[in-house]
Design a protein around this motif. Structure first.
Motif, PDB file in Angstrom:
ATOM      1  N   MET A   1     -63.892 -74.936  29.194  1.00 34.85           N
ATOM      2  CA  MET A   1     -63.878 -73.693  28.881  1.00 34.85           C
ATOM      3  C   MET A   1     -63.602 -72.942  30.265  1.00 34.85           C
ATOM      4  O   MET A   1     -64.219 -73.179  31.249  1.00 34.85           O
ATOM      5  CB  MET A   1     -65.504 -73.254  28.385  1.00 34.85           C
ATOM      6  N   SER A   2     -62.691 -71.924  30.208  1.00 36.52           N
ATOM      7  CA  SER A   2     -62.188 -71.157  31.317  1.00 36.52           C
ATOM      8  C   SER A   2     -63.431 -70.322  31.520  1.00 36.52           C
ATOM      9  O   SER A   2     -63.995 -69.509  30.809  1.00 36.52           O
ATOM     10  CB  SER A   2     -61.036 -70.554  31.121  1.00 36.52           C
ATOM     11  N   ARG A   3     -63.528 -69.829  32.917  1.00 30.60           N
ATOM     12  CA  ARG A   3     -64.357 -68.850  33.215  1.00 30.60           C
ATOM     13  C   ARG A   3     -63.830 -67.423  33.027  1.00 30.60           C
ATOM     14  O   ARG A   3     -62.434 -67.269  33.097  1.00 30.60           O
ATOM     15  CB  ARG A   3     -64.661 -69.045  35.040  1.00 30.60           C
ATOM     16  N   PRO A   4     -64.669 -66.410  32.806  1.00 27.92           N
ATOM     17  CA  PRO A   4     -64.054 -65.158  32.668  1.00 27.92           C
ATOM     18  C   PRO A   4     -63.305 -64.754  33.672  1.00 27.92           C
ATOM     19  O   PRO A   4     -63.946 -64.959  34.859  1.00 27.92           O
ATOM     20  CB  PRO A   4     -65.514 -64.386  32.409  1.00 27.92           C
ATOM     21  N   PRO A   5     -62.466 -63.588  33.665  1.00 32.12           N
ATOM     22  CA  PRO A   5     -61.566 -63.120  34.941  1.00 32.12           C
ATOM     23  C   PRO A   5     -62.618 -62.323  35.813  1.00 32.12           C
ATOM     24  O   PRO A   5     -63.691 -61.619  35.212  1.00 32.12           O
ATOM     25  CB  PRO A   5     -60.772 -62.191  34.219  1.00 32.12           C
ATOM     26  N   PHE A   6     -62.364 -62.131  37.061  1.00 31.68           N
ATOM     27  CA  PHE A   6     -62.835 -61.567  37.854  1.00 31.68           C
ATOM     28  C   PHE A   6     -62.715 -59.973  37.801  1.00 31.68           C
ATOM     29  O   PHE A   6     -61.833 -59.582  37.188  1.00 31.68           O
ATOM     30  CB  PHE A   6     -62.475 -61.945  39.529  1.00 31.68           C
ATOM     31  N   LEU A   7     -63.891 -59.139  38.279  1.00 29.95           N
ATOM     32  CA  LEU A   7     -63.755 -57.771  37.856  1.00 29.95           C
ATOM     33  C   LEU A   7     -63.165 -57.047  39.105  1.00 29.95           C
ATOM     34  O   LEU A   7     -63.506 -55.743  39.217  1.00 29.95           O
ATOM     35  CB  LEU A   7     -65.113 -57.311  37.584  1.00 29.95           C
ATOM     36  N   SER A   8     -62.279 -57.647  39.777  1.00 26.18           N
ATOM     37  CA  SER A   8     -61.496 -56.929  40.828  1.00 26.18           C
ATOM     38  C   SER A   8     -60.297 -57.740  41.227  1.00 26.18           C
ATOM     39  O   SER A   8     -59.919 -58.888  41.110  1.00 26.18           O
ATOM     40  CB  SER A   8     -62.137 -57.088  42.251  1.00 26.18           C
ATOM     41  N   ASP A   9     -59.158 -56.892  41.126  1.00 29.81           N
ATOM     42  CA  ASP A   9     -57.715 -57.351  41.338  1.00 29.81           C
ATOM     43  C   ASP A   9     -57.615 -58.058  42.833  1.00 29.81           C
ATOM     44  O   ASP A   9     -56.627 -58.836  42.759  1.00 29.81           O
ATOM     45  CB  ASP A   9     -56.704 -56.259  41.304  1.00 29.81           C
ATOM     46  N   SER A  10     -58.479 -57.740  43.743  1.00 28.89           N
ATOM     47  CA  SER A  10     -58.126 -58.215  45.066  1.00 28.89           C
ATOM     48  C   SER A  10     -59.249 -59.624  45.495  1.00 28.89           C
ATOM     49  O   SER A  10     -59.487 -59.635  46.548  1.00 28.89           O
ATOM     50  CB  SER A  10     -58.315 -57.114  46.002  1.00 28.89           C
ATOM     51  N   TYR A  11     -60.172 -59.918  44.331  1.00 31.70           N
ATOM     52  CA  TYR A  11     -61.207 -60.793  44.586  1.00 31.70           C
ATOM     53  C   TYR A  11     -60.530 -62.117  44.846  1.00 31.70           C
ATOM     54  O   TYR A  11     -59.513 -62.633  44.529  1.00 31.70           O
ATOM     55  CB  TYR A  11     -61.699 -61.000  43.049  1.00 31.70           C
ATOM     56  N   VAL A  12     -61.260 -62.662  46.029  1.00 31.32           N
ATOM     57  CA  VAL A  12     -60.875 -63.896  46.828  1.00 31.32           C
ATOM     58  C   VAL A  12     -61.872 -64.864  45.980  1.00 31.32           C
ATOM     59  O   VAL A  12     -62.909 -64.945  46.792  1.00 31.32           O
ATOM     60  CB  VAL A  12     -60.847 -63.713  48.302  1.00 31.32           C
ATOM     61  N   GLU A  13     -61.325 -65.694  45.512  1.00 31.48           N
ATOM     62  CA  GLU A  13     -62.076 -66.737  44.807  1.00 31.48           C
ATOM     63  C   GLU A  13     -62.879 -67.870  45.685  1.00 31.48           C
ATOM     64  O   GLU A  13     -62.033 -68.110  46.674  1.00 31.48           O
ATOM     65  CB  GLU A  13     -61.575 -67.707  43.710  1.00 31.48           C
ATOM     66  N   GLU A  14     -63.987 -68.089  45.907  1.00 34.73           N
ATOM     67  CA  GLU A  14     -64.297 -69.157  46.704  1.00 34.73           C
ATOM     68  C   GLU A  14     -64.189 -70.572  46.504  1.00 34.73           C
ATOM     69  O   GLU A  14     -63.790 -70.892  45.234  1.00 34.73           O
ATOM     70  CB  GLU A  14     -66.041 -68.961  46.805  1.00 34.73           C
ATOM     71  N   THR A  15     -64.273 -71.540  47.188  1.00 38.26           N
ATOM     72  CA  THR A  15     -63.850 -72.817  46.924  1.00 38.26           C
ATOM     73  C   THR A  15     -65.271 -73.487  46.157  1.00 38.26           C
ATOM     74  O   THR A  15     -66.159 -72.888  46.056  1.00 38.26           O
ATOM     75  CB  THR A  15     -63.884 -73.597  48.308  1.00 38.26           C
ATOM     76  N   ARG A  16     -64.934 -74.929  45.741  1.00 37.99           N
ATOM     77  CA  ARG A  16     -66.026 -75.550  45.033  1.00 37.99           C
ATOM     78  C   ARG A  16     -67.303 -75.752  45.919  1.00 37.99           C
ATOM     79  O   ARG A  16     -68.395 -75.699  45.441  1.00 37.99           O
ATOM     80  CB  ARG A  16     -65.623 -76.646  44.295  1.00 37.99           C
ATOM     81  N   PHE A  17     -66.749 -75.917  47.217  1.00 39.54           N
ATOM     82  CA  PHE A  17     -67.883 -76.359  48.348  1.00 39.54           C
ATOM     83  C   PHE A  17     -68.689 -75.040  48.540  1.00 39.54           C
ATOM     84  O   PHE A  17     -69.816 -74.971  48.434  1.00 39.54           O
ATOM     85  CB  PHE A  17     -67.365 -76.943  49.407  1.00 39.54           C
ATOM     86  N   GLY A  18     -67.902 -73.923  48.613  1.00 38.85           N
ATOM     87  CA  GLY A  18     -68.510 -72.666  49.043  1.00 38.85           C
ATOM     88  C   GLY A  18     -69.318 -72.164  47.860  1.00 38.85           C
ATOM     89  O   GLY A  18     -70.448 -71.819  48.179  1.00 38.85           O
ATOM     90  N   PHE A  19     -69.137 -72.392  46.526  1.00 40.26           N
ATOM     91  CA  PHE A  19     -69.995 -71.968  45.459  1.00 40.26           C
ATOM     92  C   PHE A  19     -71.237 -72.820  45.197  1.00 40.26           C
ATOM     93  O   PHE A  19     -72.155 -72.365  45.098  1.00 40.26           O
ATOM     94  CB  PHE A  19     -69.073 -72.059  44.002  1.00 40.26           C
ATOM     95  N   TRP A  20     -71.154 -74.158  45.653  1.00 43.66           N
ATOM     96  CA  TRP A  20     -72.260 -75.123  45.599  1.00 43.66           C
ATOM     97  C   TRP A  20     -73.294 -74.454  46.870  1.00 43.66           C
ATOM     98  O   TRP A  20     -74.446 -74.679  46.717  1.00 43.66           O
ATOM     99  CB  TRP A  20     -71.690 -76.351  45.917  1.00 43.66           C
ATOM    100  N   PHE A  21     -72.714 -74.416  48.055  1.00 46.53           N
ATOM    101  CA  PHE A  21     -73.205 -74.050  49.294  1.00 46.53           C
ATOM    102  C   PHE A  21     -74.203 -72.831  48.797  1.00 46.53           C
ATOM    103  O   PHE A  21     -75.414 -72.715  49.418  1.00 46.53           O
ATOM    104  CB  PHE A  21     -72.375 -73.919  50.397  1.00 46.53           C
ATOM    105  N   LEU A  22     -73.770 -71.832  48.176  1.00 46.63           N
ATOM    106  CA  LEU A  22     -74.606 -70.673  47.919  1.00 46.63           C
ATOM    107  C   LEU A  22     -75.601 -70.665  46.892  1.00 46.63           C
ATOM    108  O   LEU A  22     -76.604 -69.912  46.832  1.00 46.63           O
ATOM    109  CB  LEU A  22     -73.783 -69.606  47.194  1.00 46.63           C
ATOM    110  N   ARG A  23     -75.996 -72.152  46.513  1.00 42.72           N
ATOM    111  CA  ARG A  23     -77.459 -72.318  45.883  1.00 42.72           C
ATOM    112  C   ARG A  23     -78.242 -73.538  46.626  1.00 42.72           C
ATOM    113  O   ARG A  23     -79.010 -73.901  46.137  1.00 42.72           O
ATOM    114  CB  ARG A  23     -77.065 -72.795  44.627  1.00 42.72           C
ATOM    115  N   SER A  24     -77.821 -73.523  47.699  1.00 43.55           N
ATOM    116  CA  SER A  24     -78.229 -74.888  48.654  1.00 43.55           C
ATOM    117  C   SER A  24     -79.410 -74.379  49.282  1.00 43.55           C
ATOM    118  O   SER A  24     -79.880 -73.026  49.364  1.00 43.55           O
ATOM    119  CB  SER A  24     -77.368 -75.248  49.593  1.00 43.55           C
TER     120      SER A  24
END
Length: 243
Positions: A1-24
């Motif tokens: 399942m694809s993720r919903p679109p970001f709510l900003s045209d200039s959003y810079v998507e985090e890396t998978r590692f970065g997204f994991w780190f934010l819950r560490s």
């Protein structure tokens, strides 16, 4: 399942590692908790009682318990431009038993009324934003006269290192020095003194060796004024309206 679109045209998507780190554990206890406690110490007096508090760029909601512990808000708001992160924030609030009002929006276009917030918390979010000037203007707009911006950021000296560029993703053309961020805050109209600013020199912010040589006693940390700052924390205030 694809993720919903970001709510900003200039959003810079985090890396998978970065997204994991934010819950560490490291993020929650050595970054968020430490920053919030430090920001509390930078107030000249007591912060507003039972404030309306906004976490701008709340991510996965890991700040909520610390903000509730330190500031006891009467109303806690969170906003983020990533719908997936907002869903995780909702789950985190439910897990903690906290009532948090979440809104999906870009920091440069906050879906909040003028002068509706007592404290705005922006932690490690600003260096991800492309439209920094517009975001800061929005922070100023939604704060009540006399309200506080709690601003905690990593600087270009940290972001523009090989290990951070390898592990995370940032818009490099907007990165600033500590003084550059302070000048931006002043330019928007926020007020603060040196008493309201700190330059933490934490182990994780030293990208070359993560403070290993200092922990081993092989090198002493350089003092403030003799190093390139990697972090800056500020408690800045929107001036009171003139009588």
């Amino acid at each position: 399942m694809s993720r919903p679109p970001f709510l900003s045209d200039s959003y810079v998507e985090e890396t998978r590692f970065g997204f994991w780190f934010l819950r560490s554990h490291t993020w929650q206890h050595h970054v968020l908790r430490v920053a919030i406690d430090d920001l509390r110490s930078l107030f000249d007096g007591e912060p507003p009682a039972a404030p309306v508090l906004l976490d701008a760029g709340c991510g996965q909601g890991k700040s909520f318990k610390h903000l509730h512990r330190v500031f006891a808000p009467s109303k806690l708001l969170g906003t983020d431009a990533d719908p997936h992160s907002l869903a995780l924030s909702a789950a985190e609030a439910q897990r903690l038993g906290l009532e948090v009002e979440l809104r999906g929006s870009d920091c440069a276009h906050l879906q909040l009324a003028d002068a509706s917030v007592d404290i705005l918390f922006c932690h490690q979010t600003f260096h991800h934003l492309v439209e920094q000037e517009r975001a800061l203007a929005e922070f100023y707009r939604v704060l009540k006269p006399g309200g506080y911006l709690l601003f905690a950021e990593s600087t270009e000296a940290y972001i523009d290192t090989w290990v951070i560029r390898w592990l995370f993703r940032h818009p490099m053309h907007v990165q600033k020095s500590a003084e550059g961020y302070l000048q931006m805050l002043r330019g928007q109209g926020f007020t603060f003194t040196t008493r309201n600013v700190s330059y933490p020199y934490l182990w994780w912010s030293r990208a070359k060796d993560f403070g290993l040589l200092e922990r081993l006693g092989l090198r002493r940390p350089p003092p403030v004024g003799q190093r390139e700052e990697t972090l800056v924390n500020v408690v800045a205030r929107k001036p009171l309206e003139q009588a």
